[in-house]
Structure formats: structure tokens, C-alpha cells
Design a protein around this motif. Structure first.
Motif, PDB file in Angstrom:
ATOM      1  N   ALA A  32     -18.539  25.541  32.236  1.00  0.00           N
ATOM      2  CA  ALA A  32     -18.466  24.803  33.501  1.00  0.00           C
ATOM      3  C   ALA A  32     -18.026  23.365  33.310  1.00  0.00           C
ATOM      4  N   ILE A  33     -18.248  22.809  32.134  1.00  0.00           N
ATOM      5  CA  ILE A  33     -17.756  21.450  31.900  1.00  0.00           C
ATOM      6  C   ILE A  33     -16.454  21.451  31.101  1.00  0.00           C
ATOM      7  N   ALA A  34     -16.237  22.466  30.263  1.00  0.00           N
ATOM      8  CA  ALA A  34     -15.042  22.495  29.414  1.00  0.00           C
ATOM      9  C   ALA A  34     -13.761  22.655  30.210  1.00  0.00           C
ATOM     10  N   VAL A  35     -13.831  23.178  31.434  1.00  0.00           N
ATOM     11  CA  VAL A  35     -12.617  23.337  32.231  1.00  0.00           C
ATOM     12  C   VAL A  35     -12.052  21.993  32.664  1.00  0.00           C
ATOM     13  N   ILE A  36     -12.734  20.893  32.353  1.00  0.00           N
ATOM     14  CA  ILE A  36     -12.177  19.577  32.643  1.00  0.00           C
ATOM     15  C   ILE A  36     -10.935  19.329  31.798  1.00  0.00           C
TER      16      ILE A  36
ATOM     17  N   ILE B 229     -17.531  22.691  20.606  1.00  0.00           N
ATOM     18  CA  ILE B 229     -18.994  22.559  20.658  1.00  0.00           C
ATOM     19  C   ILE B 229     -19.477  22.503  22.100  1.00  0.00           C
ATOM     20  N   THR B 230     -18.562  22.199  23.031  1.00  0.00           N
ATOM     21  CA  THR B 230     -18.946  22.224  24.442  1.00  0.00           C
ATOM     22  C   THR B 230     -19.160  23.661  24.887  1.00  0.00           C
TER      23      THR B 230
ATOM     24  N   THR C 211     -25.419  20.955  16.876  1.00  0.00           N
ATOM     25  CA  THR C 211     -26.398  21.610  16.008  1.00  0.00           C
ATOM     26  C   THR C 211     -26.323  23.123  16.136  1.00  0.00           C
ATOM     27  N   ASN C 212     -26.149  23.575  17.355  1.00  0.00           N
ATOM     28  CA  ASN C 212     -26.051  25.007  17.618  1.00  0.00           C
ATOM     29  C   ASN C 212     -24.861  25.621  16.886  1.00  0.00           C
ATOM     30  N   GLN C 213     -23.714  24.954  16.952  1.00  0.00           N
ATOM     31  CA  GLN C 213     -22.521  25.486  16.303  1.00  0.00           C
ATOM     32  C   GLN C 213     -22.624  25.416  14.787  1.00  0.00           C
ATOM     33  N   LEU C 214     -23.276  24.370  14.296  1.00  0.00           N
ATOM     34  CA  LEU C 214     -23.490  24.271  12.854  1.00  0.00           C
ATOM     35  C   LEU C 214     -24.314  25.450  12.347  1.00  0.00           C
TER      36      LEU C 214
END
Length: 630
Positions: free
Chosen positions: A75-79, A310-311, A520-523
Motif C-alpha cells: 500500500a505504500i510501495a505503489v508510491i 524492504i517496504t 530486520t524482517n528481511q535480514l
């Protein structure tokens, strides 16, 4: 029509991937065996290790891994435009995310349901185990703090979702008792649960007592909600999985999957006849993609590389999924061949969810939203109203709202009342977050117990010796869980800059931790891939399809975290520094570098050398695998 073609094309891609790439991994690489003994049978304790129908495990797994991640991230990456977001979701979920989840599940099953962190100590070396578990502890603390705040924000924004979400708890307990004690089949309780949950949405905010109930709880301070939700998580995580965790996740999955099906049907109708009629007229706005394909100059937005990766975490690949795969799901599968359906299939369904979120934000919004002055906004005007700048799109309420409004527009095109459509989407978001919260609490309990056991002597029987050792109480499930929620509440309670530690301010500044969540999640995803790679390397299995994602998922989050820390205007340059954020970021990066160095030194020695075998369950039984760690 392009919106519909994208949705249908994504669905076809995922079905094809499941029956080709997924089957290849299951049969040729992991060689799943229907007759192999699984942890849920070998270690059945009727609490954590419970042989369970694959559809119930799928429901638990899917709702736990999904959370709000595949909603908030896209929802934010579509920016940055809809094309980069869509490509990352489609190819990331198939080539990385599904492989990561499936691999973590298989490796854990082959190691008696141990978490990936515990397995790392044997397939790499004991130091790696401690480092990995400590990173898991930091990451899960952020997850617990963040998701408690997320649910609180959703409830305050969409009060109509409160009663339907709360009523799921007693309903889940009843279903769990029914299935476990009576041995009933899934069909009848599933239909009853689904009907009751949809009735709770329809009548869950009607004028009268229930509406007043929702309104009074929506007025709670955020701190009240966070405390309530963490106490609920404690209860859910110490109960046997069949009493609340499994049935809640299963009935949630029924409602969520059917809700997604309604969104797809609404998208289909919108594509052919348009959205809901405007006002009292019969004019229906056409469904078109209102967002630009690429947009690299959005005001205030960070650079797309590496922040796109990461977004959007959940929906493409998420390190948190390795914890669900190895922490709970591997302890419940009653047949090894079910792993493809649960591990690979759940991730593909999450990828499809993320695809629908993207389409809701870039096309669904264009069917009509209310502007700041009450005017009706259509098409590109609606998109620009929500995505005029990074600051406008960055707030949690704005992220969730973009999806809820866009998806509700699809439902309204079916003729469903606006109040029901918005409430159903609010329930969807809150339910996803809630199932992730209670699963994360159980996972954190496992991690704390495993960490504490490192510092506590064991008796010859293998049991932890209770003594004056300050860590001994953390090896108990109640002690570990209380410690987990206490630390999470402290993190969530961080007040905003300039405000004191007062109850009214608790939680309002905790969202400052959100920037750390993605990195952190992606790491974690990269580190889990590292463990999977070593497990396969020791067995001389092909590793080409995991080594490349491993490198990618180690580099991207480290790059993003370094940018957030050291760039001009970064966390270290801020006038009012968030030291909790800085400490977690630096500690996580240092632990990652240490782990990578250890892995690099171990890699040449590991090929074809099996790790030390687990102790046999029967003391007199012979070990089937031998070897050593580096």
C-alpha cells in the motif's frame, strides 16, 4: 480491463508455479516422503506437537504469515509506481518467498520441529545458534510491539471491526473443543463458523448496544489496547495449540479467503460494468489504473533501491515466515508431503493477496473516495490525494486506509452496502494482524526458552535444572512469555519526541520502530536462507536456487539499514535521537556481519559433511546420521 488481466495473470502464474516449481522442489530436491515420521507424531504432547489436518495447518500458517505485512507494504510501495511493486511481488514470492518458507518448514521437520535458529547451531556452528537466536529475539520483540499498535490503530479507525474480531475468540475455543474432543469432521464446524463470523460483520455495528460497545472501546487510549492485546497473546501462546491458536487461525482463514474471493468478484464486475453508481445517478465510474507505472520523484520518498525490497516484505519474501514455518507449523503437520501445500502454497496465496492490495490502491481508489473537503474524487485525483508525498502515504492509518477504501469500492460494485464493505475490510486487516500477534508471542516464547537454556545446566535426563540461576525461570513457558510481553510493551510504550512517559502518551511514539521492522524482517529471510543453504550443501543437494536469494536478502536490508543509520538526516544525525532504534539497528548489523563471516569460513569445510545427529529419542537407538559442524 488491464486491472482484471493483471489479477487473472497473477492467479495463473501462482497456480503454474505451485504445480511446477513447487512440485519440483517437493519431489526432486527435498524428496518428501509420505511415510516418514514427522515431529508431530514422534513428539506428540497434545500441546505444541499435535498431528493436524493439513487444511487446519494451512489456515494457521497463512493467517500467521500474512498479518498486515502484505497490506501495509504494497500500500505504500505503489508510491514508486505500480509496475516495480507488482514485479517484486510476483517474482519475489515465487523465486524467493515460497522457497524460503517451504525450505524452512522442511529443514525444521527433518530436525524434530526445531526452530531455524536452533538448527543453525548444528548445520553451521554453536556460536551461530546464539547469534541467530538473539537476532530472532530482537526481531520478534519489534513484531509484538508493532502489531499490538497496528491492531489498536485499526480498531480506532474502523470501530465496526471490534465486535466481529472479539467474537472470534470464544467461537474459536468452541470449535477447537468440538474438533478435538468430539473428533468431528471439518465441514460442519467450518460452515457454522463462517456463517457466524459474517453475521457478526453484518450486525456488528448496528445502532444500539453493539454500536455503543464498539464506540466505547474505540475511545480507549492506545495503551489500553496494547496491554489488552499482549495479555491475550500471553493466554493464547501458553494454551495447547488446539484450544485457540489452530481453530482461531483456521476460521479466520475461512473468512479471509472468502473475503478475498469477494474482492476478486468485485474486481471482475468493476472491470465490465464499472464501480458503484455515483450518488443517485446510474453513472458508474470505469475501472482504470489511476497510478503511474513508474514514479521515482515522489516528494520525500527514499530511493527505490533498496527501499522497495524492504517496504514490501510479506507478499514477496519475509523473514518472519521462517519462524512460523519452523516454530509452529512444523510441529503440527501430520504428513511430510503436506509441507508443499502449507509452506509453498501459503506463500503464493499471500503473494496473490499482495497483488490485490496493489490493484486496490492503484485502481480501486479511482472508483471514488471522499476528499478532505467532502468532495468526490475519482481516477488519478483519488490516487494523488493519498500519494501526493511520502509523508501523506507514510502514516499507518493512511496505508491501511488506502487498501480498505480501494477494496471496499470493489465490494460496493457488487451492490453491497458501503458500511458492510468497509467493516469487512477492516475486520480482514485486524484479523490478519491478530493472528500474527498471538503466533509471534508463542514463537518468542520458544526463542527465549532456547536462549535461556544456553545458560542453564541440564540434568542427565536433558531437563533444565531449576536453581538460583537467574535464567532458569525463563526456561519455563510462563516465565518466558511474561518476559516477552513485558519487553514488547516497553518497546511499544515509547512516547513521542518531547512528551513524557505518561499513560496517555504510551504507544503513540512506538511506531518509530516501524522503520526497523522491514529491514530486520528481511535480514531474517537472508539468514534463514543461509541455514537452508548449509543444510542442503552438507547433503550435496543443488543450492543454486537458494544461494542467489541468500546473497540478495543479506545485501538489500543491510544496505537499507546502513542508509537509515548513516545518511544525512538519518537516525544518527537526528537532533532527537531514538536510541532504542539505533541500538537495535547497530546490534542487528553487527550480528549479521559476524554470522556471515562465520558462514564464509565454514562453507568450504561443509560440503558433503553431515552435521552432528540429534540424540535418538530412544536411548538405545542407533543414530542414522553422523558428522560434525564446522
Amino acid at each position: 480491463m488491464s486491472t482484471l488481466l493483471i489479477a487473472l495473470g497473477a492467479g495463473a502464474l501462482y497456480l503454474l508455479a505451485y504445480h511446477t516449481y513447487g512440485r519440483f522442489l517437493a519431489q526432486k530436491i527435498f524428496k518428501l516422503d509420505r511415510n516418514a515420521e514427522v515431529p508431530s507424531v514422534a513428539l506428540n504432547d497434545d500441546a505444541d506437537f499435535v498431528p493436524t489436518d493439513k487444511f487446519v495447518v494451512f489456515g494457521h500458517h497463512f493467517t500467521s504469515i500474512a498479518g498486515t505485512g502484505p497490506i501495509v507494504g504494497p500500500a505504500i510501495a505503489v508510491i514508486w509506481g505500480w509496475v516495480p511493486a507488482l514485479l517484486w511481488v510476483l517474482f519475489g514470492s515465487v523465486l524467493m518467498g515460497a522457497v524460503h518458507d517451504f525450505g524452512s518448514l522442511v529443514v525444521s521437520m527433518r530436525n524434530r520441529g526445531q526452530t531455524v535458529g536452533e538448527v543453525s547451531g548444528r548445520v553451521l556452528n554453536p556460536r551461530i545458534r546464539f547469534l541467530f537466536l538473539f537476532i530472532l529475539f530482537l526481531a520478534l520483540t519489534i513484531v509484538l510491539a508493532i502489531f499490538g499498535l497496528v491492531i489498536a490503530v485499526v480498531f480506532k479507525s474502523y470501530p465496526g471491526a471490534i465486535f466481529p474480531c472479539l467474537v472470534q475468540i470464544p467461537l474459536a475455543v468452541a470449535i477447537g473443543l468440538w474438533l478435538h474432543r468430539k473428533g468431528m469432521g471439518l465441514m460442519v464446524p467450518s460452515l457454522i463458523a463462517l456463517a457466524l463470523m459474517y453475521l457478526s460483520v453484518v450486525f456488528g455495528d448496528q445502532a444500539g448496544f453493539i454500536h455503543s460497545f464498539n464506540a466505547s472501546l474505540a475511545a480507549w487510549p492506545i495503551a489500553n489496547w496494547v496491554a489488552f492485546l499482549l495479555v491475550y497473546s500471553y493466554i493464547a501462546s501458553v494454551l495447547p495449540v488446539w484450544t485457540l491458536l489452530q481453530p482461531r487461525d483456521f476460521i479466520n482463514s475461512l473468512q479471509l479467503v472468502t473475503a478475498l474471493a469477494l474482492v476478486v468478484v468485485g474486481l471482475l464486475v468493476s472491470a465490465f460494468v464499472g464501480g458503484a453508481p455515483i450518488g443517485d445517478s446510474e453513472l458508474r465510474p470505469s475501472l482504470e489504473i489511476a497510478a503511474p507505472a513508474f514514479r521515482l520523484d515522489a516528494a520525500g520518498a527514499p530511493v527505490m533501491f533498496p527501499f522497495l525490497f524492504i517496504t514490501i516484505a510479506c507478499g514477496a519474501i519475509s523473514g518472519f515466515h521462517c519462524l512460523v514455518s519452523s516454530g509452529t507449523s512444523s510441529k503440527q503437520l501430520r504428513c511430510e508431503t503436506d509441507a508443499q501445500f502449507v509452506g509453498f502454497g501459503s506463500m503464493l496465496l499471500e503473494g496473490f493477496l499482495a497483488t490485490l492490495v496493489i490493484l486496490a490502491c492503484v485502481a480501486g481508489l479511482g472508483l471514488g473516495i471522499q476528499g478532505s473537503e467532502g468532495q468526490l474524487l475519482l481516477g488519478s485525483e483519488a490516487y494523488e490525494a493519498r500519494y501526493s508525498s511520502w509523508a501523506a502515504a507514510g502514516g499507518l492509518a493512511a496505508k491501511v486506509g488506502a487498501f480498505v477504501d480501494g477494496a471496499a469500492n470493489f465490494l460496493k460494485s457488487l451492490g453491497l452496502p458501503a458500511q458492510f464493505a468497509v467493516a469487512l475490510m477492516g475486520v480482514l486487516v485486524a484479523s490478519f494482524a491478530a493472528t500474527t500477534l498471538d503466533t509471534a508471542c508463542r514463537l518468542q516464547r520458544y526463542v527465549i526458552q532456547e536462549l535461556a537454556a544456553t545458560f542453564v545446566k541440564k540434568q542427565p535426563s536433558g531437563r533444565v535444572q531449576v536453581s538460583a540461576n537467574p535464567f532458569s525461570w525463563l526456561t519455563n513457558k510462563h516465565g518466558a512469555t511474561i518476559f516477552a510481553i513485558a519487553i514488547a510493551f516497553w518497546m511499544a510504550a515509547i512516547p513521542p519526541e518531547g512528551l513524557g512517559w505518561e499513560w496517555k502518551n504510551v504507544g503513540k511514539g512506538g511506531m518509530l520502530l516501524w522503520p526497523m521492522f522491514g529491514a530486520t524482517n528481511q535480514l531474517l529471510g537472508g539468514l534463514a536462507f543461509l541455514v537452508i543453504s548449509f543444510w542442503m550443501w552438507r547433503r550435496r543437494l543443488p543450492v543454486w536456487f537458494v544461494v542467489i536469494p541468500t546473497i540478495f536478502m543479506l545485501v538489500m536490508p543491510a544496505w537499507a539499514m546502513s542508509f537509515q543509520l548513516f545518511s544525512e538526516g538519518g537516525w544518527l544525525a537526528a537532533e532527537n535521537k531514538n536510541w532504542a532504534l539505533i541500538f537495535i539497528a547497530i546490534a542487528t548489523m553487527a550480528l549479521e556481519v559476524w554470522m556471515v563471516i562465520e558462514a564464509f569460513l565454514c562453507w568450504p569445510k561443509a560440503k558433503g559433511v553431515l552435521e552432528q545427529a540429534l540424540e535418538p529419542l530412544d536411548k538405545g537407538a542407533a543414530s542414522t546420521e553422523g558428522g560434525r559442524s564446522c
